[in-house]
Design a protein around this motif. Structure first.
Motif, short mmCIF file in Angstrom:
data_model
loop_
_atom_site.label_atom_id
_atom_site.label_comp_id
_atom_site.label_asym_id
_atom_site.label_seq_id
_atom_site.Cartn_x
_atom_site.Cartn_y
_atom_site.Cartn_z
N THR A 1 71.35 42.20 93.03
CA THR A 1 71.19 42.89 94.22
C THR A 1 71.17 42.21 95.45
O THR A 1 70.36 41.01 95.46
CB THR A 1 69.92 43.91 94.31
N ARG B 1 69.82 42.31 99.22
CA ARG B 1 68.75 43.04 100.15
C ARG B 1 69.07 42.42 101.65
O ARG B 1 68.91 41.23 101.75
CB ARG B 1 67.20 43.12 99.75
N ARG C 1 69.76 48.08 100.48
CA ARG C 1 69.95 47.30 99.11
C ARG C 1 71.15 47.70 98.68
O ARG C 1 71.60 48.89 98.54
CB ARG C 1 68.78 47.89 97.95
#
Length: 354
Positions: free
Chosen positions: A23, A25, A41
Motif C-alpha cells: 500500500t 499512503r 490509501r
C-alpha cells in the motif's frame, strides 16, 4: 542520520507518504502534530500487483505513481501550500537518498534509484526520503530514553536501532535490514523477494507466515479441518488470508498458533543476536501483521526467546524487552514528519534521506 534540533513552526505543513510493498499512503501533517490528515490509501503499483513485469518497469511504475500522489497533495483544498515532502520507503537507502533495492516493491535487481533527486526535480519543493523503519523510529525517539530496536513485521521484515539521537546505519545504507539475514542455509530454503533464499523476511514476515500456514494446511488436512482457518478459508488452504490467521491466533486456535510459533523461532534468534551483539534491551514491534495479531505476538515471541535464553538475563527480564508499538499504521507518516521538522535547515531547502 544524526539530527540537529531546529525550531519548529506551527505554520509548517508537510506532505508525507509511506510507500510499502502493498500500500501507498499519502497525507498532510502539521509540524509537531501526532496524526496525519486526509490520508489516502492506494495499492502500490509494484510487485504485489504486477509480478510478471521486469524490475525496471516496476521501478518506473512505482516512482510515477508516487509522484502523482504527492503532487495531488502539495496544495490543500483551502489553498495552503506544503513546506516540504517526506517519504518513507520500504528498502535500503544511502544517506543522500538513493534507493539501493526494493525487494517488496520491484523484486530483483534494478539500478540504484536517486529518488530524492527525482522527486525534488518533479515536485519543486524540498524532499526528504528515508527508509521506512528509519522514519518510523523517529515517532518513538522522544518517548524512548534508552536505546531501542524497532522491528516491523509486515509484507517484509526490517529493523533499525535508535541510539543517542541517531539511527545506526552507515552512510552507504548498510544496516537495519535484518529481514535479509540468512537464517536457513539450505539450498532449497524459502525464496525471498530480493532473490535470495532462507532470509528471515521470507520465513517470519506476514507473507512468510501466510505461506507457512497454507503449506501446513495442505500437509495436514485433518489438523487444518479442526482449525477455525478451515471455515474462514472455505476448506481450501489457498484461501487462508493474513486476516484469518491473525484472528485465529488471537483466539488461541491450536493449528494457527503452532504455525506462528514455528515462524517466530528465527525471529527470536534475530532478537537474541542483536541483544548479544550490542546490548539493546528494548524491542518495539510494528507492522500490519504484528499489530493484527496483537499482544499474542509478543507473548509467543517471548516464549521462543526465553527458550533460547539471552545471556545474563532472566525470563522476566527477557519478556520485558518486548513490546508492541502503537496500534495504528501511522508510524512512518508521523515519523517522517518529525524527521523533516528536525532535519530541514529551512522550509526552502531540499534534503536527502537515509
Amino acid at each position: 542520520m544524526t539530527a540537529t534540533p531546529l525550531a519548529t513552526g506551527a505554520s509548517r505543513t508537510f506532505v508525507v507518504a509511506d510507500l510499502g510493498g502493498t500500500t501507498l499512503r499519502v497525507g498532510r501533517i502539521a509540524a509537531g502534530a501526532d496524526s496525519a490528515e486526509a490520508v489516502r490509501r492506494v495499492p502500490t503499483e509494484g510487485l504485489g500487483r504486477y509480478r510478471g513485469l521486469s524490475a525496471r518497469t516496476l521501478q518506473d511504475r512505482v516512482v510515477d505513481q508516487l509522484t502523482r500522489e504527492l503532487a495531488a497533495y502539495l496544495c490543500s483544498p483551502g489553498g495552503e501550500e506544503a513546506s516540504a515532502v517526506g517519504v518513507s520507503f520500504a528498502g535500503p537507502m544511502t544517506k543522500d537518498g538513493t534507493v539501493l533495492a526494493g525487494p517488496t516493491l520491484w523484486g530483483g535487481a534494478a539500478a540504484p534509484l536517486p529518488i530524492t533527486d527525482i522527486l525534488t526535480r518533479r515536485l519543486g519543493v524540498p524532499v526528504v526520503v528515508a527508509n521506512d523503519i528509519t522514519a518510523a523510529a523517529w515517532r518513538y525517539a522522544a518517548a524512548e530514553p534508552d536505546p531501542f530496536c524497532l522491528i516491523t513485521i509486515s509484507s517484509g521484515i526490517g529493523h533499525k536501532v535508535f541510539r543517542n539521537g541517531e539511527v545506526l546505519i552507515s552512510d552507504s545504507g548498510h544496516g537495519g535490514e535484518i529481514g535479509h539475514w540468512r537464517v536457513d542455509p539450505a539450498e532449497d530454503a524459502m525464496p525471498c523477494e530480493c532473490g535470495g533464499r532462507g532470509h528471515l523476511g521470507a520465513m517470519a514476515s506476514g507473507r512468510g507466515v501466510l505461506l507457512a500456514a497454507r503449506r501446513a494446511a495442505a500437509g495436514d488436512p485433518a489438523g487444518f479441518g479442526r482449525s477455525a482457518l478451515a471455515d474462514a478459508a472455505g476448506g481450501d488452504p489457498a484461501g487462508i488470508t493474513n486476516e484469518d490467521l491473525a484472528r485465529a491466533v488471537r483466539a488461541d486456535d491450536p493449528f494457527a498458533t503452532e504455525v506462528l510459533r514455528a515462524c517466530l523461532v528465527p525471529l527470536a534468534q534475530a532478537v537474541n543476536c542483536v541483544f548479544t551483539a550490542i546490548g539493546v534491551r528494548r524491542y518495539l514491534f510494528i507492522g500490519g501483521f504484528a499489530v493484527a495479531v496483537g499482544h499474542r505476538f509478543v507473548t509467543l515471541l517471548g516464549d521462543e526467546l526465553t527458550r533460547l535464553g539471552c545471556f545474563g538475563l532472566g525470563d522476566e527480564e527477557i519478556r520485558a524487552m518486548l513490546s508492541l508499538g502503537a496500534a495504528d499504521d501511522d508510524h512512518c507518516l508521523i515519523g517522517i514528519a518529525r524527521m523533516l521538522d528536525r532535519t530541514l535547515p529551512a522550509p526552502a531547502s531540499a534534503g536527502g534521506g537515509a
